[in-house]
Design a protein around this motif. Structure first.
Motif, PDB file in Angstrom:
ATOM      1  N   GLY A 172       0.813  -1.323  -0.106  1.00  0.00           N
ATOM      2  CA  GLY A 172      -0.149  -0.051  -0.083  1.00  0.00           C
ATOM      3  C   GLY A 172       0.688   1.336   0.155  1.00  0.00           C
ATOM      4  N   LEU A 173       0.140   2.429  -0.407  1.00  0.00           N
ATOM      5  CA  LEU A 173       0.872   3.855  -0.539  1.00  0.00           C
ATOM      6  C   LEU A 173      -0.042   4.626  -0.094  1.00  0.00           C
ATOM      7  CD1 LEU A 173       3.094   5.384  -1.156  1.00  0.00           C
ATOM      8  CD2 LEU A 173       2.032   5.696  -3.410  1.00  0.00           C
ATOM      9  N   ALA A 174       0.350   5.633   1.051  1.00  0.00           N
ATOM     10  CA  ALA A 174      -0.695   6.220   1.615  1.00  0.00           C
ATOM     11  C   ALA A 174      -0.023   7.857   1.972  1.00  0.00           C
ATOM     12  CB  ALA A 174      -1.375   5.613   2.868  1.00  0.00           C
ATOM     13  N   PRO A 175      -0.292   8.794   1.177  1.00  0.00           N
ATOM     14  CA  PRO A 175       0.070  10.097   1.635  1.00  0.00           C
ATOM     15  C   PRO A 175      -0.672  10.647   2.914  1.00  0.00           C
ATOM     16  CG  PRO A 175      -1.318  10.183  -0.256  1.00  0.00           C
ATOM     17  CD  PRO A 175      -1.293   8.851  -0.057  1.00  0.00           C
ATOM     18  N   GLY A 176      -0.051  11.616   3.459  1.00  0.00           N
ATOM     19  CA  GLY A 176      -0.912  12.299   4.564  1.00  0.00           C
ATOM     20  C   GLY A 176      -0.164  13.455   5.061  1.00  0.00           C
ATOM     21  N   ILE A 177      -0.729  14.050   6.182  1.00  0.00           N
ATOM     22  CA  ILE A 177      -0.434  15.538   6.623  1.00  0.00           C
ATOM     23  C   ILE A 177      -0.367  15.286   8.111  1.00  0.00           C
ATOM     24  CG2 ILE A 177      -2.730  16.411   6.375  1.00  0.00           C
ATOM     25  CD1 ILE A 177      -1.434  19.196   5.797  1.00  0.00           C
ATOM     26  N   VAL A 178       0.539  15.857   8.723  1.00  0.00           N
ATOM     27  CA  VAL A 178       0.399  15.992  10.211  1.00  0.00           C
ATOM     28  C   VAL A 178       0.481  17.427  10.890  1.00  0.00           C
ATOM     29  CG1 VAL A 178       1.704  15.091  12.431  1.00  0.00           C
ATOM     30  CG2 VAL A 178       2.055  14.072  10.181  1.00  0.00           C
ATOM     31  N   TYR A 179      -0.552  17.813  11.806  1.00  0.00           N
ATOM     32  CA  TYR A 179      -0.343  19.002  12.392  1.00  0.00           C
ATOM     33  C   TYR A 179       0.326  18.764  13.943  1.00  0.00           C
ATOM     34  CZ  TYR A 179      -2.136  22.848  15.324  1.00  0.00           C
ATOM     35  OH  TYR A 179      -2.011  24.115  15.982  1.00  0.00           O
ATOM     36  N   PHE A 180       1.295  19.486  14.481  1.00  0.00           N
ATOM     37  CA  PHE A 180       1.722  19.445  15.728  1.00  0.00           C
ATOM     38  C   PHE A 180       1.385  20.567  16.543  1.00  0.00           C
ATOM     39  CE2 PHE A 180       4.726  17.204  13.056  1.00  0.00           C
ATOM     40  CZ  PHE A 180       5.090  16.101  13.744  1.00  0.00           C
ATOM     41  N   PRO A 181       0.206  20.258  17.528  1.00  0.00           N
ATOM     42  CA  PRO A 181      -0.393  21.240  18.341  1.00  0.00           C
ATOM     43  C   PRO A 181       0.643  21.514  19.566  1.00  0.00           C
ATOM     44  CG  PRO A 181      -1.539  19.302  18.868  1.00  0.00           C
ATOM     45  CD  PRO A 181      -0.639  19.132  17.338  1.00  0.00           C
ATOM     46  N   THR A 182       1.555  20.238  19.877  1.00  0.00           N
ATOM     47  CA  THR A 182       2.787  20.432  20.760  1.00  0.00           C
ATOM     48  C   THR A 182       3.990  19.645  19.967  1.00  0.00           C
ATOM     49  OG1 THR A 182       2.392  18.531  21.841  1.00  0.00           O
ATOM     50  CG2 THR A 182       1.169  20.064  22.634  1.00  0.00           C
ATOM     51  N   PRO A 183       5.139  19.889  20.560  1.00  0.00           N
ATOM     52  CA  PRO A 183       6.385  19.412  19.875  1.00  0.00           C
ATOM     53  C   PRO A 183       6.238  17.654  19.654  1.00  0.00           C
ATOM     54  CG  PRO A 183       7.158  21.041  21.333  1.00  0.00           C
ATOM     55  CD  PRO A 183       5.495  20.817  21.534  1.00  0.00           C
ATOM     56  N   ARG A 184       5.454  17.087  20.578  1.00  0.00           N
ATOM     57  CA  ARG A 184       5.325  15.668  20.847  1.00  0.00           C
ATOM     58  C   ARG A 184       4.209  15.103  20.268  1.00  0.00           C
ATOM     59  NH1 ARG A 184      10.569  14.865  20.749  1.00  0.00           N
ATOM     60  NH2 ARG A 184      11.555  15.651  22.475  1.00  0.00           N
ATOM     61  N   ILE A 185       2.949  15.851  20.303  1.00  0.00           N
ATOM     62  CA  ILE A 185       1.967  15.230  19.550  1.00  0.00           C
ATOM     63  C   ILE A 185       1.492  15.764  18.267  1.00  0.00           C
ATOM     64  CG2 ILE A 185      -0.866  15.164  20.132  1.00  0.00           C
ATOM     65  CD1 ILE A 185       0.146  15.419  23.193  1.00  0.00           C
ATOM     66  N   GLY A 186       1.221  14.753  17.277  1.00  0.00           N
ATOM     67  CA  GLY A 186       0.652  15.006  16.009  1.00  0.00           C
ATOM     68  C   GLY A 186      -0.559  14.683  15.788  1.00  0.00           C
ATOM     69  N   ILE A 187      -1.400  15.494  15.081  1.00  0.00           N
ATOM     70  CA  ILE A 187      -2.889  15.048  14.719  1.00  0.00           C
ATOM     71  C   ILE A 187      -2.747  14.798  13.224  1.00  0.00           C
ATOM     72  CG2 ILE A 187      -5.105  15.729  14.515  1.00  0.00           C
ATOM     73  CD1 ILE A 187      -4.244  15.686  17.128  1.00  0.00           C
TER      74      ILE A 187
END
Length: 225
Positions: free
Chosen positions: A163-178
């Motif tokens: 499988g291939l899956a692109p994505g995006i991450v938002y970091f509200p804090t340096p250690r947690i990503g949505i």
């Protein structure tokens, strides 16, 4: 002096944010997704999936890890069958497919800013599939009168999926990503022999899928430490 101290503290915060991902950083997280739709008045389908994963960063961009998946899909199809042009009865076909997947995965992160990163994820693994097919109100002929009953068949088999899956991450804090991830492309082939049931047949053919819709999109969170 106060201005210098303020600048120093701001620099420390920036450096802490930039250092959230580096060589040796560990990752644990997962995503969930699902969909429900009715294509016609006689056909309905729904799905739900959970994809936990763990990883280890070789540097600030590359992560290797282990990915798992649990997916349940339900489908129903209603049909009216005419016998001899006069008699009729409704038949309900239903399918419940349960999939468990386990295998290695690799991600490449492109850091757009301190708060946002793009990634591409590639994975390969063996999936275990259990399909339960049910047909209700199926007519069987016997002399002198026909009778009705339901039938249920269960199929179990294994597949290999890439499988291939692109994505995006938002970091509200340096250690947690949505995370928001789209499973847009996959290739799979059967590892089991073809099995034919009374009502359904499992194909041994390889499949290539490329799609982008709600069913292929999942959302989740990751902890970087």
């Amino acid at each position: 002096m106060k201005h210098i101290l303020t600048i120093f503290m701001l620099c420390a915060v920036v450096l802490q944010t930039n250092a959230q991902i580096e060589s040796g950083t560990k990752y644990i997280g997962g995503t969930i997704g699902g969909s429900a739709r009715t294509t016609t008045s006689d056909y309905k389908t729904s799905s739900f999936n959970v994809q936990p994963s763990v990883g280890y960063f070789l540097n600030s961009n590359w992560m290797i890890g282990l990915s798992t998946e649990y997916n349940v899909t339900n489908a129903e199809n209603y049909a009216t069958i005419y016998i001899g042009g006069y008699n009729q009865h409704a038949v309900t076909y239903s399918l419940k497919s349960t999939v468990i997947k386990l295998g290695p995965a690799v991600r490449y992160y492109y850091h757009v800013s301190d708060r946002f990163s793009l990634f591409g994820e590639g994975s390969i693994g063996v999936i275990l599939v259990k399909d339960k097919h049910t047909a209700e109100n199926v007519e069987f002929y016997s002399d002198p009168n026909p009778y009705y009953r339901g039938t249920t068949t269960i199929s179990k088999y294994e597949k290999l999926r890439v499988g291939l899956a692109p994505g995006i991450v938002y970091f509200p804090t340096p250690r947690i990503g949505i995370e928001l991830k789209a499973n847009v492309m996959s290739y799979q082939t059967n590892l089991s022999d073809e099995k034919t049931q009374a009502l359904f047949s499992i194909s041994n053919k390889s499949e290539f899928n490329a799609t982008f819709n709600l069913a292929s999109t999942s959302i989740g969170a990751g902890f970087y430490f």
